[in-house]
Design a protein around this motif. Structure first.
Motif, short mmCIF file in Angstrom:
data_model
loop_
_atom_site.label_atom_id
_atom_site.label_comp_id
_atom_site.label_asym_id
_atom_site.label_seq_id
_atom_site.Cartn_x
_atom_site.Cartn_y
_atom_site.Cartn_z
N GLY A 127 -21.14 12.70 30.32
CA GLY A 127 -20.74 12.32 28.98
C GLY A 127 -20.88 10.84 28.70
O GLY A 127 -20.45 10.36 27.66
N LYS A 179 -12.44 10.07 20.38
CA LYS A 179 -13.52 9.92 21.35
C LYS A 179 -13.50 8.52 21.96
O LYS A 179 -13.78 8.35 23.16
N ARG A 228 -13.23 7.83 25.92
CA ARG A 228 -14.25 7.06 26.62
C ARG A 228 -13.65 5.86 27.34
O ARG A 228 -14.07 5.51 28.45
N LEU A 232 -16.81 13.78 30.42
CA LEU A 232 -16.33 13.80 29.04
C LEU A 232 -17.06 14.88 28.27
O LEU A 232 -18.30 14.92 28.24
N ARG A 233 -16.30 15.77 27.64
CA ARG A 233 -16.92 16.82 26.84
C ARG A 233 -16.17 16.95 25.53
O ARG A 233 -14.98 16.63 25.43
N GLU A 234 -16.88 17.41 24.51
CA GLU A 234 -16.27 17.63 23.21
C GLU A 234 -16.10 19.13 22.98
O GLU A 234 -16.95 19.94 23.38
N SER A 269 -12.96 18.54 16.00
CA SER A 269 -13.47 18.12 17.32
C SER A 269 -12.39 17.38 18.09
O SER A 269 -11.61 16.61 17.53
N CYS A 291 -11.78 15.65 22.30
CA CYS A 291 -12.45 15.27 23.54
C CYS A 291 -11.56 15.58 24.74
O CYS A 291 -10.34 15.48 24.67
#
Length: 933
Positions: free
Chosen positions: A260, A514, A518, A533-535, A546, A548
């Motif tokens: 990610g 996000k 991050r 890291l994925r959404e 959305s 994270c």
């Protein structure tokens, strides 16, 4: 005085300062004055002039002038006399300089030995530089014609079939335009730094010294930075860039990896793959690139412990969009700790909110009792200030701009001045706002933000919705233990640890922001925790949005997290996970080397059996040992396995790879984003740095000129590399001459054919032994000149001198005026070319202004600090690669060498073939021309 016609010959040899006696210096200067006014030199005119200037008696009067004339037999030997004066003057100057050098040695004034050596060398050279050569000056046309004819005859015997009269460049079309690089010429080779290898504005770069994250825009603006860079042992270390480049607007692409991680770069920016550094244009989705597995750096800017906890709590479960901040959490221990931390601010209180089927929350408000107490403190300090100045309430009202009744209320502690009145009051009383009330007026205002709210605003946490939260800047600079505490409390609210089927342990952290996710991913990386890291889509108020999630499944990372970070309020789950991990066998599927490692191991093993390798170590091969390294196998090699193979093969490169600071992450997406502002950093030696937790990379043509000269000329080539170490230059040269991919040379990942080519090239270079490389940084023109002179003296001359690059040279004492410094550098290089009668090739950078033009082909005015460089240069060459600006154009793999100036020849351009992997330019055979090969 005996023969005025002899003056012109004498004036070329002697200056007034050459005479030892002051009287003789005055006499010679007066003679010079008479000649400049076209008057004769004799006893009468000379004595009259000296009398007018009041200097006649100083030189001994008229009798002394008469004695000089009588004691000179004739003017026939006047040149010999002048040479005597000149020789004695030079000796005296040398004695004077020697004394100055000796005095400097006794009194260094804080200067280093290198600075003293440079000063000494410079003073000695200046003695020679200020002397007029007796052979200089106008020459008769007859002499010139004879010398010219001799030169033409010599060239007729030396010129090869291509018409080259100087040092050949090795490029036929370029040689035809220049007839080679001529002796005494200063040749400038210029190109934009990195030729388009840039990252997008806003990309964050970590400072290994402070732990701070800086956007690359600020680094380029300030011209100063510390960065992480990967060395040849695959270890990350702190280093300082040597150049900071604003490259304007260019087409960019977003690269996303399986972890990610994301970075936005130009299509030409290289990434480290299993096959070496490759530009993005040659990387496909599914290929694995190197990213840091750990950024082991922390700051030393500590914060109070209660502030660290509160920052984490408010980022995770805090509500900051109302007037008063709110914290919502269902764990009583967490709520109690939150209240305890808030109490340490003073002047605020926590009010609880409990509702059926709602998660408990705590709102932070100003404390009424505290406000009253602080107003009484203000009233007391105001009264004391008034008494000290003998002011009445009415006078205070006047200087504050309020009615007298307001002043009375202040003194009774019933109210406070508004912000404007408070400032007028403090100014009028001559005290600071803190002097009237610690914490300022807002700390006691009933309707103003409380101290906790003001603190949240200071860290830019207040008034942020959940979607727009991010980690405050000060957190990145925390020491290791405090950063662990911050992450502990974040995971306490939005993190979880779980065990599935008593066999699989995982950690996760969820956030709707996000940017925050991050940031947390980066902070975990400092501990060596690899998080993906994925959404995903989550339900929110009856719809989906959305969110994270950070997922940690790497066993070593989970162990590190448990041991160094932990989760407050979830200790029992953490211990359960620890116990399960202790019973499981570690899997290396997610932490393996690139596929090319298999080829490397097989090549190093050769025809030897694994059993024989174990025997050589005095060991017995384990039963069932099967490395799965057959030609058709693509089973990945874990780091642990690679370390074992490195031990068996005694292979340092493989051991470095197995214990590297790298994780090989898969590229999952490459997206075009249009044109954006881009920047780049030039890092000496390693030429790469870490940005956005990904490794990115940043002189080839001039080096190819030097290679050709070294192999084809009788006299040596001297290379001054102010940026790249000698070993790296030699690696590039070996790659270029042997036509082996330079990344294979740098990593040692060579097959038998590669080794054969490299060995042949090394033998050829060693036999010729015709190159000298000086990789000292910050060289001065004096050092370049003295070192070149020494080599020329030892070998009867040099065929070429190359300087990489001009803007990195320095002139002691001139750093305050860069224009004058560059002028001195270019003048010195031109003087060196004339003195040693060889071409001097100097690399130069171009201004970024050309990036703003539609036509990116450079012109002379694009030279950085161009004035003096353009004036001193005999030839100016520019390197232009159209594919940098038009990745989909029809000029792929081609480069233009543009002759922007040639003092003694035509200007124009030639095309060459560019091989990036070989670090090499070659002749370009067009379809309508005969192939030279």
């Amino acid at each position: 005085m005996l023969d005025n016609e002899a003056w012109d010959n004498v004036a070329e040899r002697v200056i007034a300062d050459d005479f030892y006696l002051r009287s003789h210096r005055i006499i010679f200067s007066s003679m010079q004055g008479l000649i400049s006014r076209e008057k004769p030199i004799d006893l009468v005119t000379l004595s009259e002039l000296l009398e007018q200037t009041g200097e006649l008696q100083q030189v001994g009067g008229f009798p002394y002038l008469l004695e000089i004339q009588k004691n000179t037999p004739s003017s026939a030997n006047i040149l010999a006399y002048a040479d005597i004066v000149r020789e004695r003057a030079v000796v005296r100057e040398m004695i004077g300089v020697a004394n100055e050098i000796a005095e400097s040695g006794f009194d260094t004034q804080g200067r280093s030995s290198n600075e003293l050596l440079d000063m000494a060398e410079s003073k000695v050279f200046k003695i020679a530089e200020k002397r007029t050569n007796a052979n200089d000056g106008p020459k008769g046309i007859g002499d010139i014609l004879n010398r010219t004819l001799d030169r033409i005859e010599f060239l007729s015997t030396q010129t090869n079939h291509n018409g080259v009269t100087g040092v050949s460049t090795g490029y036929h079309d370029l040689d035809r335009m220049t007839t080679g690089l001529q002796p005494s010429d200063l040749i400038i080779v210029a190109a934009r730094p990195s030729m388009g290898k840039c990252i997008v504005a806003g990309s964050r770069v970590m400072d290994p010294q402070s732990g701070a994250l800086h956007v690359i825009d600020d680094l380029v603006k300030n011209g100063e930075a510390n960065v992480f860079s990967l060395n040849n042992d695959f270890k990350l270390r702190s280093t300082r860039p040597s150049a900071f480049v604003d490259d304007g607007y260019k087409p960019v692409f977003r690269v996303t990896t399986a972890l990610g991680r994301e970075i936005e770069t130009t299509i030409t920016h290289p990434f480290l793959t299993g096959e070496g550094w490759k530009p993005l244009a040659h990387i496909d989705v599914g290929e694995r690139v190197a990213v840091p597995r750990k950024l082991d750096a922390f700051g030393n800017s500590a914060l109070p412990e209660h502030e660290i906890k509160l920052l984490a709590y408010m980022l995770a479960d805090g509500g900051t969009t109302d007037t008063n901040p709110k914290f919502t959490n269902g764990n009583p221990r967490v709520l109690d700790e939150f209240r305890h931390c808030v109490e340490q601010f003073g002047g605020v209180r926590c009010s609880s909110s409990l509702s059926l089927n709602r998660t408990p929350s705590v709102r932070v408000r100003a404390c009424e009792k505290s406000l009253l107490e602080r107003r009484q403190i203000f009233a007391t300090r105001l009264r004391e200030s008034m008494q000290a100045l003998s002011l009445t309430a009415r006078q205070v009202a006047l200087l504050s701009g309020v009615v007298p009744s307001a002043t009375t209320a202040w003194l009774q502690g019933k109210s406070l001045p508004n912000s404007d009145a408070f400032k007028r009051l403090s100014d009028g009383l001559g005290v600071t706002a803190e002097g009237l009330l610690q914490g300022g007026r807002d700390s006691a205002g009933k309707n103003d933000k409380n101290r906790f709210t003001a603190w949240l605003q200071q860290h830019q946490v207040m008034a942020k919705s959940a979607l727009h939260k991010s980690v405050p800047k000060d957190v990145f600079k925390l020491p290791r233990a405090q950063l662990a505490l911050f992450l502990n409390r974040l995971f306490c609210c939005d993190g979880s640890i779980f065990v599935q089927n008593k066999r699989q342990v995982a950690l996760s952290y969820a956030s709707s922001s996000k940017a925050l996710a991050r940031d947390v991913q980066h902070l975990l990386l400092r501990f060596g925790v690899l998080a993906r890291l994925r959404e995903k889509q989550v339900k929110y108020k009856g719809s989906f949005r959305s969110a994270c999630e950070l997922v940690i499944t790497h066993r070593q990372s989970i162990n590190t997290f448990i041991n160094e970070i932990g989760i407050f309020g979830k200790e029992e789950r953490v211990e359960t996970a620890r116990a399960v991990l202790g019973e499981l066998q570690e899997s290396h599927n997610l932490d393996s080397l690139p596929d090319s490692a298999i080829d490397y191991i097989r090549a190093r093993k050769g025809s030897r059996s694994w059993a024989s390798l174990f025997t050589e170590k005095g060991e017995v091969m384990p039963n069932g040992f099967n490395p799965h390294l057959s030609a058709g196998s693509r089973r990945r090699i874990s780091r642990n396995k690679a370390a074992e193979y490195a031990r068996l093969l005694d292979d340092e490169y493989l051991q470095n790879l197995a214990s590297s600071d790298l994780y090989w992450d898969e590229v999952v997406k490459i997206e075009p984003l249009g044109s954006k502002q881009v920047y780049d950093l030039s890092v000496p030696d390693t030429h790469n740095f870490v940005a956005e937790d990904i490794l990115v990379h940043n002189t080839t043509f001039a080096m190819n000129l030097a290679e050709h000269a070294a192999l084809n000329e009788d006299k040596p080539v001297v290379i001054f590399s102010l940026e790249m170490p000698a070993e790296q230059i030699m690696m590039r040269m070996l790659a270029s001459l042997s036509r082996v991919n330079q990344t294979k040379v740098r990593t040692g990942n060579l097959d038998d054919d590669d080794w054969a080519r490299i060995s042949s090239t090394m033998g050829m270079l060693n036999e010729k032994n015709n190159m000298y490389i000086d990789d000292g940084s910050g060289l001065t023109p004096t050092e370049v000149r003295s070192r070149s002179r020494r080599i020329a003296r030892e070998h009867g001359g040099v065929s070429m001198i190359m300087v990489d690059y001009l803007q990195l040279m320095t002139v002691p004492g001139m750093s305050e005026n860069r224009t004058l410094e560059i002028a001195e550098i270019s003048r010195s290089l031109k003087a060196l070319a004339k003195e040693l009668k060889c071409p001097v090739v100097a690399l130069s950078q171009l201004n970024r202004s050309l990036e703003q033009r539609s036509d990116k082909r450079p012109v002379n005015s694009d030279l950085r600090e161009s004035g003096s460089i353009e004036q001193d240069a005999d030839v100016i060459m520019f390197i232009y690669r159209d594919e940098v600006y038009h990745p989909d154009g029809d000029k792929q793999g081609l480069a233009e060498i543009i002759l922007g100036k040639q003092r003694n020849g035509p200007i124009g351009s030639v095309e060459l073939k560019f091989h990036g992997a070989l670090s090499r330019f070659d002749n370009y055979a067009r379809a309508d021309t005969e192939d030279d090969y």
